[in-house]
Design a protein around this motif. Sequence first.
Motif, PDB file in Angstrom:
ATOM      1  N   PRO A 208       0.846  -1.210   0.000  1.00  0.00           N
ATOM      2  CA  PRO A 208       0.000   0.000   0.000  1.00  0.00           C
ATOM      3  C   PRO A 208       0.868   1.242   0.000  1.00  0.00           C
ATOM      4  O   PRO A 208       1.811   1.360   0.779  1.00  0.00           O
ATOM      5  N   ARG A 209       0.549   2.188  -0.872  1.00  0.00           N
ATOM      6  CA  ARG A 209       1.424   3.333  -1.076  1.00  0.00           C
ATOM      7  C   ARG A 209       0.944   4.603  -0.376  1.00  0.00           C
ATOM      8  O   ARG A 209      -0.245   4.789  -0.112  1.00  0.00           O
ATOM      9  N   CYS A 210       1.937   5.475  -0.089  1.00  0.00           N
ATOM     10  CA  CYS A 210       1.666   6.723   0.615  1.00  0.00           C
ATOM     11  C   CYS A 210       2.383   7.868  -0.101  1.00  0.00           C
ATOM     12  O   CYS A 210       2.886   7.699  -1.218  1.00  0.00           O
ATOM     13  N   LYS A 211       2.473   9.000   0.547  1.00  0.00           N
ATOM     14  CA  LYS A 211       3.081  10.192  -0.046  1.00  0.00           C
ATOM     15  C   LYS A 211       4.490   9.942  -0.556  1.00  0.00           C
ATOM     16  O   LYS A 211       4.952  10.610  -1.494  1.00  0.00           O
ATOM     17  N   PHE A 212       5.201   8.988   0.039  1.00  0.00           N
ATOM     18  CA  PHE A 212       6.606   8.793  -0.280  1.00  0.00           C
ATOM     19  C   PHE A 212       6.853   8.619  -1.778  1.00  0.00           C
ATOM     20  O   PHE A 212       7.851   9.095  -2.316  1.00  0.00           O
ATOM     21  N   ILE A 213       5.940   7.948  -2.491  1.00  0.00           N
ATOM     22  CA  ILE A 213       6.186   7.697  -3.910  1.00  0.00           C
ATOM     23  C   ILE A 213       6.080   8.965  -4.749  1.00  0.00           C
ATOM     24  O   ILE A 213       6.488   8.971  -5.913  1.00  0.00           O
ATOM     25  N   THR A 214       5.574  10.034  -4.166  1.00  0.00           N
ATOM     26  CA  THR A 214       5.454  11.287  -4.914  1.00  0.00           C
ATOM     27  C   THR A 214       6.737  12.109  -4.873  1.00  0.00           C
ATOM     28  O   THR A 214       6.850  13.128  -5.554  1.00  0.00           O
ATOM     29  N   ILE A 215       7.716  11.685  -4.055  1.00  0.00           N
ATOM     30  CA  ILE A 215       8.944  12.458  -3.850  1.00  0.00           C
ATOM     31  C   ILE A 215      10.039  11.946  -4.778  1.00  0.00           C
ATOM     32  O   ILE A 215      10.409  10.764  -4.720  1.00  0.00           O
ATOM     33  N   HIS A 216      10.570  12.806  -5.625  1.00  0.00           N
ATOM     34  CA  HIS A 216      11.623  12.390  -6.548  1.00  0.00           C
ATOM     35  C   HIS A 216      12.919  12.170  -5.770  1.00  0.00           C
ATOM     36  O   HIS A 216      13.335  13.028  -4.979  1.00  0.00           O
ATOM     37  N   PRO A 217      13.575  11.021  -5.966  1.00  0.00           N
ATOM     38  CA  PRO A 217      14.749  10.682  -5.152  1.00  0.00           C
ATOM     39  C   PRO A 217      15.988  11.525  -5.433  1.00  0.00           C
ATOM     40  O   PRO A 217      16.940  11.484  -4.656  1.00  0.00           O
ATOM     41  N   GLU A 218      15.995  12.271  -6.528  1.00  0.00           N
ATOM     42  CA  GLU A 218      17.176  13.063  -6.866  1.00  0.00           C
ATOM     43  C   GLU A 218      16.988  14.563  -6.664  1.00  0.00           C
ATOM     44  O   GLU A 218      17.955  15.307  -6.608  1.00  0.00           O
ATOM     45  N   THR A 219      15.731  14.996  -6.543  1.00  0.00           N
ATOM     46  CA  THR A 219      15.462  16.431  -6.391  1.00  0.00           C
ATOM     47  C   THR A 219      14.611  16.761  -5.165  1.00  0.00           C
ATOM     48  O   THR A 219      14.564  17.927  -4.760  1.00  0.00           O
ATOM     49  N   ALA A 220      13.916  15.767  -4.623  1.00  0.00           N
ATOM     50  CA  ALA A 220      12.975  15.940  -3.510  1.00  0.00           C
ATOM     51  C   ALA A 220      11.730  16.712  -3.912  1.00  0.00           C
ATOM     52  O   ALA A 220      10.904  17.069  -3.069  1.00  0.00           O
TER      53      ALA A 220
END
Length: 260
Positions: A208-220
Motif C-alpha cells: 500500500p502506497r503513501c506520499k513517499f512515492i510522490t517524492i523524486h529521489p534526486e530532487t525531492a
Amino acid sequence: MLGKLESIWRYPVKSMRGEEVDEIFVAFTGLMGDRVYAVSSTAADKAFPWHTAREQEDYVLYQARFKRRDGTLKPDNMEEAMGHPANIHAPFPTDPGAFGVEVEIPDGTVVDIEDPAFLEGLKDKSEGELALHHTQRNIVDCRPVTLFSLQTVDQLSQETGTDIHKLQFRANFYVDWNEQGGFYEDELVGRTVKVGDTVEVMVVERDPRCKFITIHPETAETDPALLRHVTRAHEGFAGVYAAVIKEGPVRKGDAIALAD
C-alpha cells in the motif's frame, strides 16, 4: 524463469537515500545492512514513530554510507550463516562499530550518525523530539523484502504521462520480467519465488502506497498526482512485500523463478 534481478538496493538509514549493491546476503530479517538506523519523533504516530520524508521531503537527499562497507554485505562465516535455525538471527558482526554510518547532508557536510551534531541538525525539521535507533535486524515497515518491477514503473509512466524514477518506490529488489507486463508481481501474492541459486521469498501481499512515492529521489520535488493515480487506478497498491523463506546470497542479474 520469470525474469532477472535488475538491481539490488538497501537503505542504511530508514527514509534516506539508498545504495545499490552488486551482491548481498539476505537473512530472514531482510537484506544485510538494510535500514539498520532510523530516527524517531515524538510527534509521529506511536504505531509508526519514525521521522521520514513524509515530514521532511529533502530527507531523501541525505546520503547514508557505511564506513566499513565491505563487512556489511556478507557474514564473515557464510557456512555458519546458512546453517543456523530459522528462529536465530544470522551471525552478523556484533561489534557496535561494524555497521557504523556517516551521513552526507544536501549541503555536502558529512557527519557521523552517532555524533550529536546529526540530530541537532534535524531538530528544526520535526515538531517533536528526535532520537536515533540502531539495530542489526532491520527496521522495516512490514515485511523484510520489497519487490518492484521495471514493467510496473513503465506502465505507471505511460498511464500518468510522466517520467517516473524507479527509486520513488524504494524497493530492495527491482525485477525485469521476461514477458510479463506491469503489475505482474501482484499475481505472485501467495507464491514462493526463487532468487538466484539459494534465496527463496514468499510474496505475502501488495504494497500500500503513501506520499513517499510522490517524492523524486534526486530532487525531492513532489508530484501528488502519482499517488492519486495509484489510488484511483490500482487501489492504492504498487509493488509487493515478501517474507524470506530461505536465506543466502543474491547477486545482480540473478534469475527469478517460481519455486512452488
